[in-house]
Design a protein around this motif. Structure first.
Motif, PDB file in Angstrom:
ATOM      1  N   UNK A 202      33.568  31.193  38.672  1.00  0.00           N
ATOM      2  CA  UNK A 202      34.158  31.078  37.337  1.00  0.00           C
ATOM      3  C   UNK A 202      33.639  32.160  36.397  1.00  0.00           C
ATOM      4  N   UNK A 203      32.371  32.531  36.522  1.00  0.00           N
ATOM      5  CA  UNK A 203      31.809  33.580  35.676  1.00  0.00           C
ATOM      6  C   UNK A 203      32.380  34.950  36.040  1.00  0.00           C
ATOM      7  N   UNK A 204      32.553  35.211  37.329  1.00  0.00           N
ATOM      8  CA  UNK A 204      33.158  36.482  37.742  1.00  0.00           C
ATOM      9  C   UNK A 204      34.592  36.572  37.231  1.00  0.00           C
ATOM     10  N   UNK A 205      35.346  35.503  37.378  1.00  0.00           N
ATOM     11  CA  UNK A 205      36.736  35.516  36.917  1.00  0.00           C
ATOM     12  C   UNK A 205      36.805  35.661  35.398  1.00  0.00           C
ATOM     13  N   UNK A 206      35.916  34.983  34.692  1.00  0.00           N
ATOM     14  CA  UNK A 206      35.882  35.106  33.233  1.00  0.00           C
ATOM     15  C   UNK A 206      35.558  36.536  32.824  1.00  0.00           C
ATOM     16  N   UNK A 207      34.613  37.158  33.525  1.00  0.00           N
ATOM     17  CA  UNK A 207      34.225  38.530  33.219  1.00  0.00           C
ATOM     18  C   UNK A 207      35.369  39.501  33.487  1.00  0.00           C
ATOM     19  N   UNK A 208      36.098  39.280  34.552  1.00  0.00           N
ATOM     20  CA  UNK A 208      37.270  40.112  34.843  1.00  0.00           C
ATOM     21  C   UNK A 208      38.287  39.988  33.717  1.00  0.00           C
ATOM     22  N   UNK A 209      38.565  38.775  33.299  1.00  0.00           N
ATOM     23  CA  UNK A 209      39.590  38.567  32.269  1.00  0.00           C
ATOM     24  C   UNK A 209      39.169  39.139  30.915  1.00  0.00           C
ATOM     25  N   UNK A 210      37.881  39.118  30.629  1.00  0.00           N
ATOM     26  CA  UNK A 210      37.402  39.648  29.350  1.00  0.00           C
ATOM     27  C   UNK A 210      37.359  41.171  29.330  1.00  0.00           C
ATOM     28  N   UNK A 211      37.041  41.785  30.465  1.00  0.00           N
ATOM     29  CA  UNK A 211      36.783  43.220  30.494  1.00  0.00           C
ATOM     30  C   UNK A 211      37.853  44.036  31.213  1.00  0.00           C
ATOM     31  N   UNK A 212      38.521  43.426  32.177  1.00  0.00           N
ATOM     32  CA  UNK A 212      39.533  44.134  32.961  1.00  0.00           C
ATOM     33  C   UNK A 212      40.780  43.261  33.037  1.00  0.00           C
ATOM     34  N   UNK A 213      41.400  43.072  31.890  1.00  0.00           N
ATOM     35  CA  UNK A 213      42.499  42.104  31.791  1.00  0.00           C
ATOM     36  C   UNK A 213      43.645  42.420  32.735  1.00  0.00           C
ATOM     37  N   UNK A 214      43.828  43.696  33.057  1.00  0.00           N
ATOM     38  CA  UNK A 214      44.926  44.060  33.954  1.00  0.00           C
ATOM     39  C   UNK A 214      44.672  43.602  35.387  1.00  0.00           C
ATOM     40  N   UNK A 215      43.435  43.174  35.688  1.00  0.00           N
ATOM     41  CA  UNK A 215      43.115  42.651  37.015  1.00  0.00           C
ATOM     42  C   UNK A 215      43.091  41.129  37.056  1.00  0.00           C
ATOM     43  N   UNK A 216      43.483  40.492  35.986  1.00  0.00           N
ATOM     44  CA  UNK A 216      43.576  39.026  35.964  1.00  0.00           C
ATOM     45  C   UNK A 216      44.548  38.593  37.064  1.00  0.00           C
ATOM     46  N   UNK A 217      44.109  37.789  38.025  1.00  0.00           N
ATOM     47  CA  UNK A 217      45.006  37.412  39.121  1.00  0.00           C
ATOM     48  C   UNK A 217      46.249  36.665  38.661  1.00  0.00           C
ATOM     49  N   UNK A 218      46.174  36.042  37.498  1.00  0.00           N
ATOM     50  CA  UNK A 218      47.336  35.296  37.018  1.00  0.00           C
ATOM     51  C   UNK A 218      48.468  36.201  36.566  1.00  0.00           C
ATOM     52  N   UNK A 219      48.171  37.491  36.326  1.00  0.00           N
ATOM     53  CA  UNK A 219      49.240  38.390  35.883  1.00  0.00           C
ATOM     54  C   UNK A 219      49.585  39.450  36.926  1.00  0.00           C
ATOM     55  N   UNK A 220      48.760  39.587  37.958  1.00  0.00           N
ATOM     56  CA  UNK A 220      49.077  40.550  39.009  1.00  0.00           C
ATOM     57  C   UNK A 220      50.258  40.042  39.840  1.00  0.00           C
ATOM     58  N   UNK A 221      51.207  40.897  40.151  1.00  0.00           N
ATOM     59  CA  UNK A 221      52.345  40.462  40.969  1.00  0.00           C
ATOM     60  C   UNK A 221      51.959  40.337  42.431  1.00  0.00           C
ATOM     61  N   UNK A 222      52.718  39.544  43.171  1.00  0.00           N
ATOM     62  CA  UNK A 222      52.567  39.474  44.616  1.00  0.00           C
ATOM     63  C   UNK A 222      52.896  40.835  45.227  1.00  0.00           C
TER      64      UNK A 222
END
Length: 245
Positions: A202-222
């Motif tokens: 959860x901390x890694x995912x939170x850090x990704x979303x805060x700092x590298x929003x374009x890598x948020x898995x919820x917005x990356x396409x298949x």
């Protein structure tokens, strides 16, 4: 597919243990059909060994690497003069060298540093006693290595997951337990259990979303369309998806 590389020691290697809800396995599920998550966790390794063997630890090509997590310190903090111990100043130098090497070889990859987790002194001592060995790490020393990672991350402008502080803060609510609450997050006093892996994921995912929003898995396409987007499944239709990329 492009990839995420998780580089580290046994806590990364064990991160694929689905029986303990491994944080690397959870990351792989989060990025399924979006990015491949590649584990490069080497049990027992420290930053000294890693700086010397990094080329052999990484894939031959880092093209398409979008993110790299760097997670060392638990072994470097072993008591001197044991073989895994690395002095604190050298640990910082080695970690800096690892980051610089990664930036050179994968200039487009984002990087996240992760501090070692706390050591549950009494639980780790019990684990080692059961193995016929003496305790070789303490939380006081590990805290210094964790703080050094935080400081280096600030110096290099790299996001950091301060796992030591996060778990220390959370375990305080369980301080009345036999092992002061460390058993809630670690199965042996050093390595993460299910709860500890959940915290780190959860901390890694939170850090990704805060700092590298374009890598948020919820917005990356298949990669390639969902089967519901394929109308007839003909050769021409499928090749059209490839040619449109």
């Amino acid at each position: 597919m492009d990839q995420i590389i998780c580089l580290g020691d046994s806590i990364t290697q064990h991160g694929w243990d689905v029986g303990k809800r491994g944080w690397v396995a959870q990351l792989s599920q989060a990025y399924v059909r979006r990015l491949d998550v590649l584990s490069r966790g080497f049990s027992g390794y420290n930053t000294r060994w890693t700086t010397l063997l990094l080329a052999q630890m990484l894939p031959r090509s880092l093209l398409g690497t979008r993110l790299i997590t760097v997670f060392f310190g638990a072994n470097d903090a072993q008591h001197a003069p044991l073989k895994q111990h690395v002095p604190l100043d050298e640990f910082v130098q080695n970690t800096r060298a690892i980051i610089e090497n990664l930036r050179e070889k994968a200039p487009f990859a984002r990087i996240i540093l992760i501090t070692p987790p706390p050591v549950g002194d009494s639980l780790w001592a019990k684990t080692r006693e059961a193995e016929g060995r003496v305790a070789d790490r303490t939380n006081v020393v590990t805290r210094q290595y964790a703080a050094a990672v935080v400081g280096l991350a600030a110096e290099l402008a790299v996001p950091c997951v301060d796992l030591w502080t996060v778990i220390e803060t959370k375990r305080e609510a369980h301080s009345g337990l036999p092992f002061a609450g460390y058993e809630v997050f670690s199965w042996d006093g050093l390595h993460l259990n299910e709860n500890g892996n959940d915290v780190l994921f959860n901390e890694v995912l939170r850090t990704i979303r805060l700092n590298y929003a374009d890598l948020d898995p919820d917005i990356l396409p298949f990669v390639l369309p969902a089967h519901t987007e394929i109308i007839e499944g003909t050769r021409e239709e499928l090749l059209g998806f490839v040619l449109s990329e």
